[in-house]
Design an enzyme around this catalytic site. Structure first.
Site, short mmCIF file in Angstrom:
data_model
loop_
_atom_site.label_atom_id
_atom_site.label_comp_id
_atom_site.label_asym_id
_atom_site.label_seq_id
_atom_site.Cartn_x
_atom_site.Cartn_y
_atom_site.Cartn_z
N GLY A 154 0.81 -1.21 0.00
CA GLY A 154 0.00 0.00 0.00
C GLY A 154 0.84 1.26 0.00
O GLY A 154 1.96 1.27 -0.54
N ILE A 175 -6.84 -3.06 1.36
CA ILE A 175 -8.28 -3.30 1.46
C ILE A 175 -9.04 -1.99 1.56
O ILE A 175 -10.24 -1.94 1.28
CB ILE A 175 -8.64 -4.23 2.64
CG1 ILE A 175 -8.36 -3.56 3.99
CG2 ILE A 175 -7.95 -5.58 2.53
CD1 ILE A 175 -8.94 -4.32 5.16
N ASP A 176 -8.35 -0.91 1.96
CA ASP A 176 -9.03 0.38 2.11
C ASP A 176 -9.39 1.03 0.78
O ASP A 176 -10.16 1.99 0.74
CB ASP A 176 -8.15 1.35 2.90
CG ASP A 176 -8.06 0.99 4.38
OD1 ASP A 176 -8.89 0.18 4.84
OD2 ASP A 176 -7.16 1.51 5.06
N GLU A 207 -13.30 3.01 11.13
CA GLU A 207 -12.46 3.20 12.31
C GLU A 207 -11.89 4.62 12.41
O GLU A 207 -11.58 5.10 13.50
CB GLU A 207 -11.31 2.19 12.33
CG GLU A 207 -10.34 2.34 11.16
CD GLU A 207 -9.23 1.30 11.19
OE1 GLU A 207 -8.83 0.89 12.29
OE2 GLU A 207 -8.79 0.90 10.10
N GLY A 235 2.70 2.93 2.18
CA GLY A 235 4.06 2.90 2.70
C GLY A 235 5.01 2.12 1.80
O GLY A 235 6.13 2.56 1.52
#
Length: 343
Positions: free
Chosen positions: A103, A127-128, A223, A105
């Protein structure tokens, strides 16, 4: 050609499908060898590797969640300091090009390595679904499917007990999982990081629904969702060693506040890592396989410094420099579409 491959950051359904596609494409199409580095960037720093062969074992990993190579987070400063060791590891293993899968990073590190002269082709994973220069990332469909199934199951128990149910899903800075799962699961409200919420509005929607004679209320909470400053205060969790904000459980704190204000019984379900685990959906297996195949083709063409990307139905190459320039966040127009179903 000898190709190095690693999986960085959090695990994600579809990682093994990428690995399989790279190994099979390299072997069958080009007669090349693939070396897997264990535990993400740590494998490069410590020269921990394994030879990946196009055999029955590799074929079987298509349906497995997680990653057979393992993954770990490495502090960016340690990675920069370790550039000489990384170069030595690549030289010792005669690696001609590197395919890092990850992702924000991981792709940032991949761009830095590319600028430092390492031949790199990146594969986006999260997944985001928050990488802006690809329409979709693999793992997202699986995460949404898991969250949707949970919401489906919570409807019946919430209605049986006439309860308010809050379902916390992943999404630190982008609310794509919450948005899609909320719509697909028929949630009565969805809260995302892009739009601060007012607890009074949440409570009013709950009270209106029960006043109409409905017997339950389900709210999906990303979240990273946060209240308006004047609405309620969240506990501070500080910052971790990688500079990421530590979240303190917004759904549970919101649930406590709802009970205090309107006296309704609230139950909170945090899906957490279940969204990352298990078998990837068919969609994610296909997308991950296509990403792996096209990344391998790009390596053999020498198209380094790029990342594979889904654009419409095509897999294209985009510069790694653009990969993490901005996050793909939920537009307010999309949130407005979802809010039409609230209540």
């Amino acid at each position: 050609m000898r190709i190095g491959i690693l999986t960085g950051g959090g695990d994600c359904p579809g990682l093994n499908a990428v690995i399989r596609a790279v190994v099979r494409t390299a072997d069958r199409r080009y007669g090349s060898t693939v070396v897997g580095f264990r535990d993400g960037w740590r494998g490069l720093l410590e020269d921990s590797h394994t030879l990946l062969e196009a055999n029955e074992r590799i074929d079987r990993i298509l349906t497995r969640g997680g990653t057979i190579l393992g993954t770990a987070r490495v502090n960016p400063s340690r990675l920069r300091e370790g550039l000489p060791r990384i170069r030595q590891t690549l030289a010792d293993n005669e690696i001609d090009a590197l395919i890092p899968i990850g992702g924000e990073g991981t792709l940032t590190a991949a761009h830095w390595l590319s600028q430092s002269g390492v031949p790199v082709v990146g594969v986006p994973k999260t997944i985001d679904n928050d990488i802006a220069i690809t329409d979709v990332t693999f793992g997202f469909d699986t995460a949404v499917s898991v969250a949707t199934e949970a919401i489906d199951r919570l409807h019946t128990t919430a209605e049986s007990h006439q309860r308010v149910m809050l379902v916390e899903v992943m999404g630190r800075h982008a609310g794509w999982i919450a948005l899609h799962a909320g719509i697909a699961g028929g949630a009565h409200m969805t809260l995302v990081p892009e739009e601060p919420f007012d607890v009074d509005d949440v409570c009013a929607l709950i009270e209106d629904r029960f006043a109409r004679g409905d017997k339950h209320f389900i709210c999906v909470v990303a979240e990273g969702a946060a209240p308006k400053p004047e609405s309620m205060a969240l506990r501070e969790g500080g910052i971790d060693e990688f500079g990421h904000k530590i979240f303190t459980g917004v759904a549970q704190q919101l649930g406590d506040e709802i009970e205090r204000r309107i006296g309704k019984e609230v139950r909170t379900t945090v899906l957490g890592y279940t969204q990352r685990g298990g078998t990837p959906t068919a969609y994610d297996r296909v997308l991950a396989t296509r990403f792996g195949l096209h990344a391998t083709d790009a390596v053999h063409r020498g198209d380094f410094g790029n990342m594979v990307s889904l654009r419409g139905t095509s897999i294209d190459l985009v510069p790694l420099a653009d990969a993490t320039r901005e996050l793909k966040r939920v537009p307010l127009t999309r949130y407005a579409e979802a809010s039409a179903m609230f209540g």
